[in-house]
Design a protein around this motif. Structure first.
Motif, PDB file in Angstrom:
ATOM      1  N   GLN A   1       0.932  -1.237   0.141  1.00 49.90           N
ATOM      2  CA  GLN A   1       0.058   0.025  -0.022  1.00 49.90           C
ATOM      3  C   GLN A   1       0.974   1.022   0.018  1.00 49.90           C
ATOM      4  N   ALA A   2       0.392   2.031  -0.849  1.00 47.64           N
ATOM      5  CA  ALA A   2       1.448   3.296  -1.037  1.00 47.64           C
ATOM      6  C   ALA A   2       1.195   4.273   0.111  1.00 47.64           C
ATOM      7  N   GLN A   3       2.168   4.830   0.689  1.00 44.11           N
ATOM      8  CA  GLN A   3       2.133   5.832   1.568  1.00 44.11           C
ATOM      9  C   GLN A   3       2.447   7.168   0.996  1.00 44.11           C
ATOM     10  N   LEU A   4       1.719   8.118   1.479  1.00 48.42           N
ATOM     11  CA  LEU A   4       1.747   9.822   0.866  1.00 48.42           C
ATOM     12  C   LEU A   4       2.179  10.589   1.930  1.00 48.42           C
ATOM     13  N   VAL A   5       3.359  11.242   1.733  1.00 46.96           N
ATOM     14  CA  VAL A   5       3.810  12.208   2.751  1.00 46.96           C
ATOM     15  C   VAL A   5       3.758  13.758   2.365  1.00 46.96           C
ATOM     16  N   GLU A   6       2.920  14.349   3.060  1.00 49.34           N
ATOM     17  CA  GLU A   6       2.981  15.738   2.561  1.00 49.34           C
ATOM     18  C   GLU A   6       3.743  16.711   3.469  1.00 49.34           C
ATOM     19  N   SER A   7       4.132  17.614   2.746  1.00 51.35           N
ATOM     20  CA  SER A   7       5.047  18.852   3.426  1.00 51.35           C
ATOM     21  C   SER A   7       4.614  19.868   2.891  1.00 51.35           C
ATOM     22  N   GLY A   8       5.061  21.138   3.547  1.00 46.05           N
ATOM     23  CA  GLY A   8       5.049  22.404   2.979  1.00 46.05           C
ATOM     24  C   GLY A   8       4.052  23.345   3.749  1.00 46.05           C
ATOM     25  N   GLY A   9       3.233  22.847   4.486  1.00 44.52           N
ATOM     26  CA  GLY A   9       2.244  23.853   5.171  1.00 44.52           C
ATOM     27  C   GLY A   9       2.866  24.525   5.850  1.00 44.52           C
ATOM     28  N   GLY A  10       1.967  25.442   6.550  1.00 41.46           N
ATOM     29  CA  GLY A  10       2.503  26.612   7.520  1.00 41.46           C
ATOM     30  C   GLY A  10       1.657  27.808   7.573  1.00 41.46           C
ATOM     31  N   LEU A  11       2.104  28.763   8.169  1.00 38.83           N
ATOM     32  CA  LEU A  11       1.311  30.130   8.351  1.00 38.83           C
ATOM     33  C   LEU A  11       1.866  31.213   7.253  1.00 38.83           C
ATOM     34  N   VAL A  12       1.058  31.469   6.542  1.00 43.51           N
ATOM     35  CA  VAL A  12       1.401  32.830   5.564  1.00 43.51           C
ATOM     36  C   VAL A  12       0.525  33.834   5.604  1.00 43.51           C
ATOM     37  N   GLN A  13       0.984  35.187   5.289  1.00 47.72           N
ATOM     38  CA  GLN A  13      -0.001  36.318   5.153  1.00 47.72           C
ATOM     39  C   GLN A  13      -0.604  36.214   4.048  1.00 47.72           C
ATOM     40  N   ALA A  14      -1.822  36.587   4.133  1.00 45.18           N
ATOM     41  CA  ALA A  14      -2.814  36.918   2.837  1.00 45.18           C
ATOM     42  C   ALA A  14      -1.924  37.551   1.900  1.00 45.18           C
ATOM     43  N   GLY A  15      -2.186  36.870   0.589  1.00 45.02           N
ATOM     44  CA  GLY A  15      -1.508  37.452  -0.404  1.00 45.02           C
ATOM     45  C   GLY A  15      -0.077  36.665  -0.947  1.00 45.02           C
TER      46      GLY A  15
END
Length: 123
Positions: A1-15
């Protein structure tokens, strides 16, 4: 079964901008997609890409702001998110399915899901 690893989220200001990544544990040419899901709500479609990368689908709310791409070497899928808005705040989940080659909008089309990555855009 494939596993998917996400990254790159966070807090960013509008725009601002963020790039989410989804790396599959096994390299296969499956269609892959991104959905977002708020607590106690249904998953909502964001973007999807076919196994070849030739077909890309987007939710109307993100067209012109988000771009989905995939690396041919390792099938990592990226979601470039520009001009972010407070309403983009949510958990974003990557998904794929070994039987799917065409991009799909419905969460029921996919079997494998990542844990999700939080994106927060303060108002």
């Amino acid at each position: 079964q494939a596993q998917l690893v996400e990254s790159g989220g966070g807090l960013v200001q509008a725009g601002g901008s963020l790039r989410l990544s989804c790396a599959p544990s096994t390299v296969r040419n499956y269609a892959m997609g991104w959905f977002h899901q708020a607590l106690n709500k249904e998953r909502e479609f964001v973007a999807a890409i076919s196994w070849s990368g030739d077909t890309k689908l987007y939710a109307d709310s993100v067209k012109g702001r988000f771009t989905i791409t995939r690396a041919t070497t390792n099938n990592t899928v990226y979601l470039q998110k520009n001009h972010l808005k407070p309403e983009d705040t949510d958990v974003y989940c990557c998904t794929s399915d070994p039987s799917l080659v065409a991009a799909a909008r419905e969460p029921g089309e996919y079997d494998y899901w990542g844990q999700g990555t939080q994106v927060t855009v303060p108002s």
